[in-house]
Design an enzyme around this catalytic site. Structure first.
Site, PDB file in Angstrom:
ATOM      1  N   ASP A   1      -6.884   4.304  -4.606  1.00  0.00           N
ATOM      2  CA  ASP A   1      -7.535   4.176  -3.297  1.00  0.00           C
ATOM      3  C   ASP A   1      -8.183   5.538  -3.039  1.00  0.00           C
ATOM      4  O   ASP A   1      -8.497   6.260  -3.987  1.00  0.00           O
ATOM      5  CB  ASP A   1      -6.507   3.780  -2.216  1.00  0.00           C
ATOM      6  CG  ASP A   1      -7.165   3.391  -0.896  1.00  0.00           C
ATOM      7  OD1 ASP A   1      -7.777   2.319  -0.822  1.00  0.00           O
ATOM      8  OD2 ASP A   1      -7.101   4.183   0.067  1.00  0.00           O
TER       9      ASP A   1
ATOM     10  N   LYS B   1       0.859  -1.188   0.000  1.00  0.00           N
ATOM     11  CA  LYS B   1       0.000   0.000   0.000  1.00  0.00           C
ATOM     12  C   LYS B   1       0.890   1.231   0.000  1.00  0.00           C
ATOM     13  O   LYS B   1       2.044   1.178   0.449  1.00  0.00           O
ATOM     14  CB  LYS B   1      -0.884   0.028   1.255  1.00  0.00           C
ATOM     15  CG  LYS B   1      -2.126   0.865   1.089  1.00  0.00           C
ATOM     16  CD  LYS B   1      -3.238   0.089   0.407  1.00  0.00           C
ATOM     17  CE  LYS B   1      -4.489   0.922   0.245  1.00  0.00           C
ATOM     18  NZ  LYS B   1      -5.626   0.103  -0.204  1.00  0.00           N
TER      19      LYS B   1
HETATM   20  P1  NAD Z   1     -13.035   7.661  -2.944  1.00  0.00           P
HETATM   21  O1  NAD Z   1     -12.031   8.702  -2.771  1.00  0.00           O
HETATM   22  O2  NAD Z   1     -13.552   7.375  -4.311  1.00  0.00           O
HETATM   23  O3  NAD Z   1     -14.318   7.996  -2.019  1.00  0.00           O
HETATM   24  C1  NAD Z   1     -14.227   8.203  -0.635  1.00  0.00           C
HETATM   25  C2  NAD Z   1     -15.582   8.675  -0.153  1.00  0.00           C
HETATM   26  O4  NAD Z   1     -15.574   8.701   1.271  1.00  0.00           O
HETATM   27  C3  NAD Z   1     -15.947  10.073  -0.614  1.00  0.00           C
HETATM   28  O5  NAD Z   1     -17.327  10.127  -0.926  1.00  0.00           O
HETATM   29  C4  NAD Z   1     -15.674  10.915   0.620  1.00  0.00           C
HETATM   30  O6  NAD Z   1     -16.453  12.097   0.677  1.00  0.00           O
HETATM   31  C5  NAD Z   1     -16.076   9.954   1.702  1.00  0.00           C
HETATM   32  N1  NAD Z   1     -15.484  10.286   2.988  1.00  0.00           N
HETATM   33  C6  NAD Z   1     -14.228  10.691   3.276  1.00  0.00           C
HETATM   34  N2  NAD Z   1     -14.099  10.909   4.590  1.00  0.00           N
HETATM   35  C7  NAD Z   1     -15.302  10.621   5.137  1.00  0.00           C
HETATM   36  C8  NAD Z   1     -15.805  10.645   6.458  1.00  0.00           C
HETATM   37  N3  NAD Z   1     -15.027  11.025   7.477  1.00  0.00           N
HETATM   38  N4  NAD Z   1     -17.079  10.279   6.666  1.00  0.00           N
HETATM   39  C9  NAD Z   1     -17.870   9.890   5.628  1.00  0.00           C
HETATM   40  N5  NAD Z   1     -17.451   9.852   4.362  1.00  0.00           N
HETATM   41  C10 NAD Z   1     -16.189  10.215   4.132  1.00  0.00           C
HETATM   42  O7  NAD Z   1     -12.456   6.349  -2.260  1.00  0.00           O
HETATM   43  P2  NAD Z   1     -12.851   4.834  -2.528  1.00  0.00           P
HETATM   44  O8  NAD Z   1     -11.913   4.298  -3.536  1.00  0.00           O
HETATM   45  O9  NAD Z   1     -14.309   4.731  -2.734  1.00  0.00           O
HETATM   46  O10 NAD Z   1     -12.441   4.193  -1.134  1.00  0.00           O
HETATM   47  C11 NAD Z   1     -13.354   4.125  -0.048  1.00  0.00           C
HETATM   48  C12 NAD Z   1     -12.966   2.969   0.846  1.00  0.00           C
HETATM   49  O11 NAD Z   1     -12.991   1.770   0.060  1.00  0.00           O
HETATM   50  C13 NAD Z   1     -11.554   3.044   1.420  1.00  0.00           C
HETATM   51  O12 NAD Z   1     -11.538   2.442   2.686  1.00  0.00           O
HETATM   52  C14 NAD Z   1     -10.737   2.221   0.450  1.00  0.00           C
HETATM   53  O13 NAD Z   1      -9.539   1.751   1.019  1.00  0.00           O
HETATM   54  C15 NAD Z   1     -11.728   1.117   0.166  1.00  0.00           C
HETATM   55  N6  NAD Z   1     -11.464   0.379  -1.053  1.00  0.00           N
HETATM   56  C16 NAD Z   1     -11.445   0.953  -2.271  1.00  0.00           C
HETATM   57  C17 NAD Z   1     -11.164   0.186  -3.390  1.00  0.00           C
HETATM   58  C18 NAD Z   1     -11.173   0.769  -4.765  1.00  0.00           C
HETATM   59  O14 NAD Z   1     -11.021  -0.008  -5.727  1.00  0.00           O
HETATM   60  N7  NAD Z   1     -11.343   2.059  -4.958  1.00  0.00           N
HETATM   61  C19 NAD Z   1     -10.903  -1.175  -3.254  1.00  0.00           C
HETATM   62  C20 NAD Z   1     -10.949  -1.761  -1.996  1.00  0.00           C
HETATM   63  C21 NAD Z   1     -11.233  -0.970  -0.901  1.00  0.00           C
END
Ligand code: NAD
Length: 435
Positions: free
Chosen positions: A165, A125
């Site tokens: 991410d 990561k």
């Molecule tokens: P992203 O940047 O696309 O979206 C993040 C979202 O979370 C946004 O809507 C943001 O406003 C919101 N957010 C941020 N801080 C917040 C808070 N304190 N309270 C509520 N909402 C909040 O990110 P993503 O890729 O969707 O990632 C979200 C989660 O999913 C993370 O934990 C990431 O590690 C996990 N994840 C993502 C992927 C991927 O392929 N993108 C894969 C596995 C896991």
């Protein structure tokens, strides 16, 4: 599976966290989750040390020219937790709250995630401490290119493969791929995944995290005898994972009753149209204020009465403080690390069916694996092929985890860890120790 032992009672996490509050350090949480599984597997103490510690940590300074002409130095990290089963694999996070311990935790969760779905990767990561919402696109591009160039010696299609991410996306991956390729003097598609489809990305990758979450939830609904059609769903976080999950669950006729982002949440018992919410957020920067909804806080969203709760934002949103208030029947962790070990115990006591992050959001890394495989062979698949292969991998992983949990009389998270840690332990032992 390595050194599989008889069924054990669930070891209670040691309360060495202080008197009244939990330790919310994500790295110590990740190690505790590992320790619980290692205990069940009766792993050798030396092997435990190897598996609970990152293999390699790189911290870099990233001097970046800002639009106003000033120079700013950002701090970036890349952590490779384990490469016993294949190259390190994991996302890149841009967030002001990034810490080395967070990146170490996320890297180790990647090791267990790739093992849970049984794809030939280890775990890695990366992250940069920055506030991307306050940076221009050219600033982000310069910072990204310099970051990649600083960590370049440890990155590569057969060494360590980054992906998007929080607050990074396909454009970020395109800059990383280009920087690596220009340095190499040859186009290397397989160095990152989550690229734009026009640049060797895979069809279906953008939706893969949410689609995987849907697939495991469908199976959980069968186990819990809940109909997904008409089920009420609350989603925290409205980005790649959360917003697309809202769309896919709505396509299955589930009712999205609440969504949120970093600025707050909205609720409607009549249901929220995810496409309207997305368009509203694109226009205004947040879901808050969307017509036909009432405003709620992120904390209130988590405590809503609903069938399915999907945390899809950041770590530690379900803790000892609020676990007792969770009313969902199924919690599907699209986010990494949203629930603490003590909260896990509370949810299990309440009979809530938890789909742990290393299973529920593994769709993303699974289609990243498909993207990488397509890049290496130079032959691309149709979207329906990608989705069908994803469904097969994820549903098999669901039943592997469910069986492990039943066999060891533990909740699903520990079941998933027992499965994953066993697989990595096996690979480590059969490889042997170099030199
Ligand atoms: P992203 O940047 O696309 O979206 C993040 C979202 O979370 C946004 O809507 C943001 O406003 C919101 N957010 C941020 N801080 C917040 C808070 N304190 N309270 C509520 N909402 C909040 O990110 P993503 O890729 O969707 O990632 C979200 C989660 O999913 C993370 O934990 C990431 O590690 C996990 N994840 C993502 C992927 C991927 O392929 N993108 C894969 C596995 C896991």
């Amino acid at each position: 599976m390595a050194t599989v032992a008889k069924a054990n009672p669930q070891p209670v996490p040691p309360r060495t966290f202080g008197t009244s509050r939990e330790d919310l350090n994500p790295y110590r949480i990740a190690q505790l989750q590992f320790d619980i599984a290692a205990e069940h597997l009766k792993l050798d103490p030396g092997l435990r040390q190897v598996l609970r510690t990152p293999k390699r940590i790189m911290e870099v300074a990233i001097p970046t020219k800002m639009d106003n002409g000033q120079l700013k130095v950002f701090t970036g990290f890349r952590v490779q937790h384990n490469i016993a089963r294949g190259p390190a694999k994991g996302g890149m996070r841009y967030h002001p709250g990034v810490t080395l311990d967070e990146v170490k935790a996320l890297a180790s969760w990647m090791t267990w995630k790739t093992a849970t779905v049984n794809i030939p990767y280890g775990g890695g990561k990366g992250g940069v401490i920055c506030d991307p919402k306050r940076m221009s696109k050219p600033e982000l591009e310069r910072m990204t290119r310099r970051f990649l160039s600083e960590i370049l010696p440890i990155i590569g299609p057969d060494k360590d493969i980054p992906a998007p991410d929080v607050y990074t996306d396909a454009q970020t991956m395109a800059w990383m791929m280009d920087t690596y390729s220009m340095t190499l003097g040859a186009t290397s598609l397989g160095v990152v995944t989550g690229k734009p489809v026009s640049l060797g990305g895979s069809l279906g990758r953008n939706e893969a995290t949410a689609r995987g979450c849907l697939f495991v939830t469908e199976e959980a609904c069968k186990v819990k005898k809940i109909s997904l059609r008409g089920a009420t769903v609350a989603i925290q976080g409205f980005g790649n994972a959360g917003a697309i999950a809202a769309r896919l669950f709505a396509e299955k006729k589930a009712k999205i009753i609440a969504v949120s982002d970093s600025r707050g949440g909205v609720h409607s018992s009549r249901g929220i149209d995810p496409m309207k919410a997305l368009r509203y957020k694109e226009r205004t920067g947040t879901v808050v204020g969307m017509p036909g909804t009432s405003r709620i806080s992120n904390e209130e969203l988590l405590a809503l009465k609903c069938d399915i709760l999907i945390p899809a934002a950041l770590e530690n949103c379900i803790t000892l403080e609020n676990a007792d208030q969770i009313k969902a029947k199924i919690v599907a962790e699209a986010a990494n690390g949203p629930t603490t070990p003590h909260a896990d115990e509370v949810l299990a006591r309440k009979g809530i069916f938890l789909l742990p992050d290393i299973l529920a959001n593994a769709g993303g890394v699974t289609v990243s694996y498909f993207e990488w495989a397509q890049n290496l062979q130079g032959y691309f698949w149709e979207e329906h092929e990608v989705n069908a292969k994803l469904e097969k991998v994820i549903k098999k992983a669901f039943y592997d985890v469910y069986e492990a949990a039943r066999k060891y009389h533990v909740h699903n998270r520990t079941g998933a860890y027992i499965l994953a840690v066993g697989r990595v332990a096996d690979a480590t032992m059969v490889r042997g120790l170099f030199p």
